[in-house]
Enzyme design. Structure first.
Site, PDB file in Angstrom:
ATOM      1  CD  GLU A  89      52.316  40.919  44.822  1.00  0.00           C
ATOM      2  OE1 GLU A  89      52.219  39.925  45.555  1.00  0.00           O
ATOM      3  OE2 GLU A  89      52.709  42.032  45.228  1.00  0.00           O
ATOM      4  CE  LYS A 280      54.141  43.560  49.133  1.00  0.00           C
ATOM      5  NZ  LYS A 280      53.736  42.603  48.077  1.00  0.00           N
ATOM      6  CG  ASP A 296      49.751  60.596  48.391  1.00  0.00           C
ATOM      7  OD1 ASP A 296      50.477  59.603  48.186  1.00  0.00           O
ATOM      8  OD2 ASP A 296      50.190  61.680  48.809  1.00  0.00           O
ATOM      9  CG  HIS A 393      52.546  34.511  44.158  1.00  0.00           C
ATOM     10  ND1 HIS A 393      52.079  35.802  44.134  1.00  0.00           N
ATOM     11  CD2 HIS A 393      53.830  34.573  43.729  1.00  0.00           C
ATOM     12  CE1 HIS A 393      53.031  36.616  43.727  1.00  0.00           C
ATOM     13  NE2 HIS A 393      54.111  35.889  43.468  1.00  0.00           N
TER      14      HIS A 393
END
Length: 439
Positions: A89, A280, A296, A393
Site C-alpha cells: 500500500e 485496520k 507472523d 493517499h
C-alpha cells in the site's frame, strides 16, 4: 466409480519446479504463455539463494515480491530508529515516516512492555469433579515441568520456560476443560517450543490423571493441544504527547485539532464499523514491520482484533485524552514476536531488518512495532480531520495509476509535475496521459 475431475493432479509436491510450471502452463495458463515467463523471472538468479525461499513454503514456483522500504526519523524511548517496512500500500510508509518526523522533536514515542507472557492450551473432556481437579492444579503444573524438563532446559537457561497453569471450564459445554499454560519464550516467538511441550504433556495426561485421581471413574479425552495466538498478556504500550498549541496547523488551531481528533477516536471507541477501519490502519503499520522482520503478521492481526473485542464489543485499539493543556495519544496492543529462530534467521532481508533496528530483543521489537502502528494511526486520523484521506493517499497512488496505464518515463515525470497541486483520480490521470500522447 467416480470420474476424475479434469486438471486435478497427484504427486504435485514431488515434481520439480520446471514440471510444476509446465503443468500450470498446460492446464491453467495455456492462453497466457507470457505469464510462465514472468513467473520464471521472479526467481533468484543464484540457485543457492533461491533454495532458501523454496524451503519456506510448499510447492514454490516463483517469488512474490513486495516493496521493502524504510520509515526514518522514529524516536522511541529517546533512541533514533529507521524502521524497515514491507507493504504493497503506497501511502503506508509515507504516513508512518511523516508521523515519526512530526513527533521526533516532541519527545518521540514512549513505550513500555507491560508483560510478555505467551499461552498454550490442552483441550480435554472429563466427567469428574471440578473442585477436586482444581485443588490439584499446582501438582499438575509441577508434573508438567518435570515431564518437559528436557524440552525447557535451554529456554530456562535464558530466563524463560513454563510460568503457570490455569484450569478452565465452560458451562455452555458440559465436561469440557482446558489447561491454559503460561510461557516465557524470551527472544523467540516460541510456537514450536510451546507446541512441543503441550503435545508431550497431552500424551502423558491420562497417566497423570490415573496417578493423581485413582478413584476417578473417568479418564480424560484429549481433543487437541496447541498454542493460542490470543496473547492478551504479551502486551506493549506506545504513547505520544505534547502541549496542545504544538498541534496547530494551517487548517486548525491546536485546540480545534485536539477536539476533532479526540472525537474521531471516540467514534472508533463506540462504533464497530468505524473501529474496524480505524484498527485496520493501525495494522497497516504493524504488519509492515512484522513482515520485514520475518514474524507472523497473521497471528498478530488475530490477537490484536481479539483484544479490540475483549470487553464484548469491537472497538478502537488507540485512545486519546486532553488534560492540563496537553494532548495524549496511546495504544495498548498484544504483539507476540521473536528475534531469534524461524524466518528471522532464515530470510536474508529479515536478518538485515534486525540489523537496521540494532539487533533488538523481542521486547524492544514489540515497542518498535507498536510505535509504527501508533504513527500510522496518528497520520490517518490527522488526515481525516483536516485534508481528508484521499488527497494524500491518491498522491501516493499516482505512480500505481501510471504503472497501470503503462506510461513512459517521460510521461510519468510530466504527470508527477502536473498533479503536484491537483486532485488525483484514475480518470484524470488517464485523460492527461492520453492528451499528451495525442499532441
Amino acid at each position: 466409480m467416480t470420474q476424475a475431475i479434469p486438471h486435478t493432479v497427484q504427486g504435485f509436491s514431488k515434481m520439480s519446479k520446471e514440471k510444476k510450471l509446465k503443468w500450470l502452463e498446460n492446464h491453467f495458463l495455456s492462453e497466457y504463455p507470457e505469464s510462465i515467463e514472468i513467473l520464471k523471472k521472479y526467481t533468484l538468479a543464484d540457485a543457492n539463494d533461491q533454495i532458501i525461499y523454496d524451503r519456506i513454503a510448499e510447492n514454490p514456483v516463483a517469488n512474490y515480491t513486495l516493496p521493502y522500504g524504510i520509515a526514518p526519523n522514529f524516536v522511541i524511548n529517546d533512541k533514533a530508529y529507521a524502521i524497515p517496512m514491507v507493504t504493497e500500500e503506497s501511502s503506508v510508509i509515507a504516513a508512518a515516516a511523516g508521523a515519526a518526523k512530526f513527533w521526533m522533536n516532541r519527545g518521540g514515542f514512549q513505550c513500555k512492555v507491560i508483560d510478555s507472557v505467551k499461552l498454550g492450551q490442552i483441550h480435554f473432556y472429563w466427567n469428574g469433579d471440578y473442585e477436586t481437579l482444581f485443588s490439584l492444579k499446582s501438582i499438575f503444573l509441577e508434573k508438567l515441568k518435570t515431564l518437559s524438563k528436557s524440552l525447557t532446559e535451554n529456554m530456562e537457561k535464558r530466563g524463560g520456560g513454563i510460568l503457570d497453569l490455569e484450569l478452565k471450564r465452560f458451562p455452555e459445554e458440559p465436561g469440557y476443560y482446558q489447561f491454559l499454560i503460561h510461557f516465557n519464550t524470551c527472544n523467540s516467538m516460541g510456537a514450536n517450543f510451546i507446541n512441543s511441550i503441550l503435545e508431550n504433556y497431552a500424551q502423558n495426561l491420562k497417566d497423570i490423571f490415573l496417578d493423581l485421581l485413582p478413584q476417578s471413574t473417568s479418564s480424560p479425552e484429549i481433543v487437541m493441544s496447541i498454542l493460542s495466538n490470543y496473547t492478551p498478556d504479551c502486551l506493549v504500550r506506545a504513547e505520544v504527547s505534547c502541549p496542545i498549541d504544538e498541534l496547530q496547523s494551517k487548517h486548525l488551531s491546536g485546540k480545534e485539532f485536539c477536539e476533532k481528533f479526540s472525537r474521531a477516536i471516540k467514534i472508533a471507541e463506540i462504533d464497530t464499523y468505524r473501529a474496524t477501519t480505524h484498527n485496520k490502519g493501525i495494522m497497516n503499520g504493524i504488519d509492515a514491520v512484522v513482515m520485514a522482520t520475518g514474524n507472523d503478521f497473521r497471528a498478530i492481526e488475530a490477537s490484536a482484533h481479539a483484544y479490540a473485542a475483549k470487553e464484548g464489543k469491537y472497538q478502537s485499539l488507540s485512545h486519546c485524552r486532553i488534560e492540563d493543556g496537553h494532548f495524549y495519544f496511546w495504544m495498548d496492543i498484544p504483539i507476540a514476536v521473536g528475534t531469534v529462530g524461524g524466518l528471522t534467521n532464515i530470510h536474508p532481508l529479515a536478518h538485515i531488518s534486525l540489523q537496521i533496528l540494532g539487533q533488538p530483543s523481542a521486547e524492544n521489537l514489540m515497542q518498535i512495532i507498536a510505535s509504527a502502528g501508533l504513527a500510522q494511526n496518528f497520520a490517518a486520523v490527522k488526515s481525516l480531520i483536516t485534508t481528508g484521506i484521499q488527497q494524500g493517499h491518491m498522491k501516493m497512488h499516482l505512480l500505481n495509476i501510471l504503472n497501470h496505464i503503462k506510461s513512459s518515463n517521460e510521461e510519468t515525470q510530466q504527470a508527477v509535475a502536473y498533479f503536484k497541486d491537483k486532485v488525483v483520480s484514475f480518470s484524470a490521470v488517464r485523460n492527461y496521459i492520453l492528451a499528451i500522447r495525442n499532441d
